[in-house]
Enzyme design. Sequence first.
Site, PDB file in Angstrom:
ATOM      1  N   LYS A  30      -0.195  -9.965 -35.943  1.00  0.00           N
ATOM      2  CA  LYS A  30       1.064 -10.365 -35.310  1.00  0.00           C
ATOM      3  C   LYS A  30       1.164 -11.894 -35.296  1.00  0.00           C
ATOM      4  O   LYS A  30       2.174 -12.465 -35.666  1.00  0.00           O
ATOM      5  CB  LYS A  30       1.147  -9.796 -33.891  1.00  0.00           C
ATOM      6  CG  LYS A  30       2.435 -10.177 -33.207  1.00  0.00           C
ATOM      7  CD  LYS A  30       2.592  -9.566 -31.837  1.00  0.00           C
ATOM      8  CE  LYS A  30       3.852 -10.184 -31.202  1.00  0.00           C
ATOM      9  NZ  LYS A  30       4.061  -9.763 -29.829  1.00  0.00           N
ATOM     10  N   GLU A  77     -10.934 -13.211 -36.640  1.00  0.00           N
ATOM     11  CA  GLU A  77     -11.583 -12.129 -37.402  1.00  0.00           C
ATOM     12  C   GLU A  77     -10.760 -11.806 -38.650  1.00  0.00           C
ATOM     13  O   GLU A  77     -11.283 -11.694 -39.758  1.00  0.00           O
ATOM     14  CB  GLU A  77     -11.699 -10.864 -36.540  1.00  0.00           C
ATOM     15  CG  GLU A  77     -12.681 -10.961 -35.387  1.00  0.00           C
ATOM     16  CD  GLU A  77     -12.047 -11.453 -34.096  1.00  0.00           C
ATOM     17  OE1 GLU A  77     -11.012 -12.155 -34.154  1.00  0.00           O
ATOM     18  OE2 GLU A  77     -12.602 -11.148 -33.026  1.00  0.00           O
ATOM     19  N   GLY A 130       1.425  -6.052 -29.864  1.00  0.00           N
ATOM     20  CA  GLY A 130       0.444  -5.646 -30.879  1.00  0.00           C
ATOM     21  C   GLY A 130       0.074  -4.177 -30.783  1.00  0.00           C
ATOM     22  O   GLY A 130       0.073  -3.453 -31.778  1.00  0.00           O
ATOM     23  N   ARG A 131      -0.223  -3.690 -29.569  1.00  0.00           N
ATOM     24  CA  ARG A 131      -0.663  -2.296 -29.431  1.00  0.00           C
ATOM     25  C   ARG A 131       0.490  -1.312 -29.486  1.00  0.00           C
ATOM     26  O   ARG A 131       0.288  -0.106 -29.325  1.00  0.00           O
ATOM     27  CB  ARG A 131      -1.491  -2.129 -28.152  1.00  0.00           C
ATOM     28  CG  ARG A 131      -0.784  -2.536 -26.880  1.00  0.00           C
ATOM     29  CD  ARG A 131      -1.759  -2.605 -25.699  1.00  0.00           C
ATOM     30  NE  ARG A 131      -1.148  -3.210 -24.509  1.00  0.00           N
ATOM     31  CZ  ARG A 131      -1.059  -4.511 -24.287  1.00  0.00           C
ATOM     32  NH1 ARG A 131      -1.515  -5.368 -25.187  1.00  0.00           N
ATOM     33  NH2 ARG A 131      -0.500  -4.976 -23.185  1.00  0.00           N
ATOM     34  N   GLU A 149      -5.753  -1.850 -22.287  1.00  0.00           N
ATOM     35  CA  GLU A 149      -5.252  -3.217 -22.449  1.00  0.00           C
ATOM     36  C   GLU A 149      -3.903  -3.362 -21.737  1.00  0.00           C
ATOM     37  O   GLU A 149      -3.559  -4.437 -21.249  1.00  0.00           O
ATOM     38  CB  GLU A 149      -5.123  -3.592 -23.934  1.00  0.00           C
ATOM     39  CG  GLU A 149      -4.967  -5.089 -24.147  1.00  0.00           C
ATOM     40  CD  GLU A 149      -5.085  -5.525 -25.604  1.00  0.00           C
ATOM     41  OE1 GLU A 149      -4.149  -5.251 -26.378  1.00  0.00           O
ATOM     42  OE2 GLU A 149      -6.096  -6.131 -25.971  1.00  0.00           O
ATOM     43  N   HIS A 199     -20.878  20.005 -27.137  1.00  0.00           N
ATOM     44  CA  HIS A 199     -22.333  20.098 -27.306  1.00  0.00           C
ATOM     45  C   HIS A 199     -23.021  18.776 -26.975  1.00  0.00           C
ATOM     46  O   HIS A 199     -24.185  18.590 -27.287  1.00  0.00           O
ATOM     47  CB  HIS A 199     -22.646  20.517 -28.742  1.00  0.00           C
ATOM     48  CG  HIS A 199     -22.005  21.821 -29.087  1.00  0.00           C
ATOM     49  ND1 HIS A 199     -22.586  23.033 -28.796  1.00  0.00           N
ATOM     50  CD2 HIS A 199     -20.787  22.106 -29.633  1.00  0.00           C
ATOM     51  CE1 HIS A 199     -21.773  24.010 -29.193  1.00  0.00           C
ATOM     52  NE2 HIS A 199     -20.673  23.473 -29.689  1.00  0.00           N
ATOM     53  N   LYS A 236     -12.361 -15.348 -25.904  1.00  0.00           N
ATOM     54  CA  LYS A 236     -12.026 -16.011 -27.183  1.00  0.00           C
ATOM     55  C   LYS A 236     -12.206 -17.523 -27.051  1.00  0.00           C
ATOM     56  O   LYS A 236     -12.746 -18.183 -27.935  1.00  0.00           O
ATOM     57  CB  LYS A 236     -10.561 -15.756 -27.552  1.00  0.00           C
ATOM     58  CG  LYS A 236     -10.239 -14.378 -28.056  1.00  0.00           C
ATOM     59  CD  LYS A 236      -8.785 -14.354 -28.530  1.00  0.00           C
ATOM     60  CE  LYS A 236      -8.219 -12.964 -28.555  1.00  0.00           C
ATOM     61  NZ  LYS A 236      -6.787 -12.917 -28.776  1.00  0.00           N
TER      62      LYS A 236
HETATM   63  O1  LIG Z   1      -2.245  -8.929 -34.493  1.00  0.00           O
HETATM   64  P1  LIG Z   1      -3.026 -10.093 -34.009  1.00  0.00           P
HETATM   65  O2  LIG Z   1      -2.153 -11.249 -33.614  1.00  0.00           O
HETATM   66  O3  LIG Z   1      -4.057 -10.513 -35.042  1.00  0.00           O
HETATM   67  O4  LIG Z   1      -3.797  -9.657 -32.730  1.00  0.00           O
HETATM   68  C1  LIG Z   1      -4.756  -8.644 -32.735  1.00  0.00           C
HETATM   69  C2  LIG Z   1      -5.187  -8.244 -31.343  1.00  0.00           C
HETATM   70  O5  LIG Z   1      -5.841  -9.347 -30.743  1.00  0.00           O
HETATM   71  C3  LIG Z   1      -5.737  -9.663 -29.400  1.00  0.00           C
HETATM   72  O6  LIG Z   1      -6.954 -10.122 -28.927  1.00  0.00           O
HETATM   73  C4  LIG Z   1      -5.100  -8.689 -28.453  1.00  0.00           C
HETATM   74  O7  LIG Z   1      -5.930  -8.334 -27.403  1.00  0.00           O
HETATM   75  C5  LIG Z   1      -4.566  -7.448 -29.099  1.00  0.00           C
HETATM   76  O8  LIG Z   1      -3.520  -6.961 -28.297  1.00  0.00           O
HETATM   77  C6  LIG Z   1      -4.068  -7.704 -30.492  1.00  0.00           C
HETATM   78  O9  LIG Z   1      -3.567  -6.492 -31.025  1.00  0.00           O
END
Ligand SMILES: O=P(O)(O)OC[C@H]1O[C@H](O)[C@H](O)[C@@H](O)[C@@H]1O
Length: 517
Positions: free
Chosen positions: A203, A209, A262-263, A348, A379, A489
Amino acid sequence: MTTAAELWTRLENLPRPTLGELFSADRDGGEGADEPGGADRVAMLSGRIELDDGGILFDWSKTHLDRAAIAAFEELAVAMDFAGMRAKLFGGEVVNPTEGRAADHATLRGTGDEAKVEEAMALIERMGMLVEAIHQGALGEVEHLIHIGIGGSALGPALGVDALSRDLSYCDVHVVSNIDGVALEQAFAACDPAKTLIAVASKTFTTIETMTNAESALKWLHDNGVSDPGGRVIALTANPEGAVEWGVDETRILPFQESVGGRYSIWSSIGFPIAMAVGMEDFRAFLAGARAVDAHFRDTDGAANLVLRAAFADLYYTRVRGCQTRAVFAYDERLGLFPDYLQQLEMESNGKRVTADMRPVDGPTAPITWGGVGTDAQHAVFQLLHQGTHLVPVDFIASIAPGDDLDPAHHRILLMNCFAQGAALMAGKAGEDPARNYPGDRPSATILCDDLDAGALGALIAFHEHRTFANAVLMGINPFDQFGVELGKAMAKAIEKGGEEFDASTDALLKTAGLAG
Ligand SMILES: O=P(O)(O)OC[C@H]1O[C@H](O)[C@H](O)[C@@H](O)[C@@H]1O
């Protein structure tokens, strides 16, 4: 009007009949006189949402909700202005006050403010054109897609691809999220670089990462003889300028709206790998399934709203019975990633400690979501559900139609086990000795799809998005921000930059691993 605090007190003081008592049809006398039992209870607490093709049954009868609790929760919904908040959500108004944003994910499937829906549909149209062009060979032979993203930019795509592309796949998709290079190497090992596209999904287009993995993927293409690695990249982002700056050609950037969290972004261009795997027709069916749930959630009031009813039960267990976790078991191999997806969506969104107007919350917020697939989990972890000291409300999810073509015995045994677990948790059994005693009275809900096709998956996800929103509104919290993830972060950045001291334990760890400056 009764206040929320008074209603929580009322809920806490209500009689607590067992599930067995709630189901007994001949319960009479006192306040329980008109409480329906047996089949009437099932009729009262289960309902279907119809989809274009088939539908989904939501059976909440094996929870402790009774008429008195439902009435109190319905009053709580009024006290918390649930209808007003829902109208704001679908009207495209600000529902995320800390970031001053709307939450426009429903517009991506055609629900909500007309202008926003139009804009969303145009973006999906654009994605569809690119997907179809790629399927028709516009970018040469494409057999593999490495989708790079994390959090909301990975969990939805991974779930969608895994759930829907088992019988037929236009393209072999690998979702890579972890910065641990082992994840990316695994994808490389499964792909032919000459026939691989890279989707960079972020986003913000800044997540460390994702950007590091994307660089390494380009290097892999280059090192393996691909002449124009940059030409193999598709960017999925709400920051198209960032993608251009990073070097992606504008024709291969699929943007989505800043006001989509994002989610909640699986419906946007973040869903590109799903469309690549299953085709646009199924992707549109996926959106249509979600749209059917939007309509039910938007147009139904009180506990007849199956989503709101689920939130009532969630809050009953978290806030009245003190349950700290909620478990989800999909009796369907295709939904193996569903608990992971729900963990981000629910934890979240609702793992918060202040209300939307910045006061400390007045009770526990999101429980810990966990789960797995049945029958495997039976199980492994069901011992605790049946006899442990924690009370864990469980959701079972299953499909009447099988996902396999083997002997029907497989699916029959799968479904029978699913239903047996719900029955056993509720009924319990007196044992010859304490070790063999099952207390019973343990709640579960069952979500039963006619078939787990693209429409049903869309509906299941939308149901949980709205369930999360309804929980948040009734608790008075903002489900659409996630500041809790920022501190870690920032610390990681500070460590990378060097020159700063941390606590003695962290400093010693950094030194031991050779990371101290
Ligand atoms: O899609 P991005 O901007 O790379 O973000 C990826 C993810 O990173 C963050 O740390 C948030 O906690 C998430 O809600 C998000 O989906």
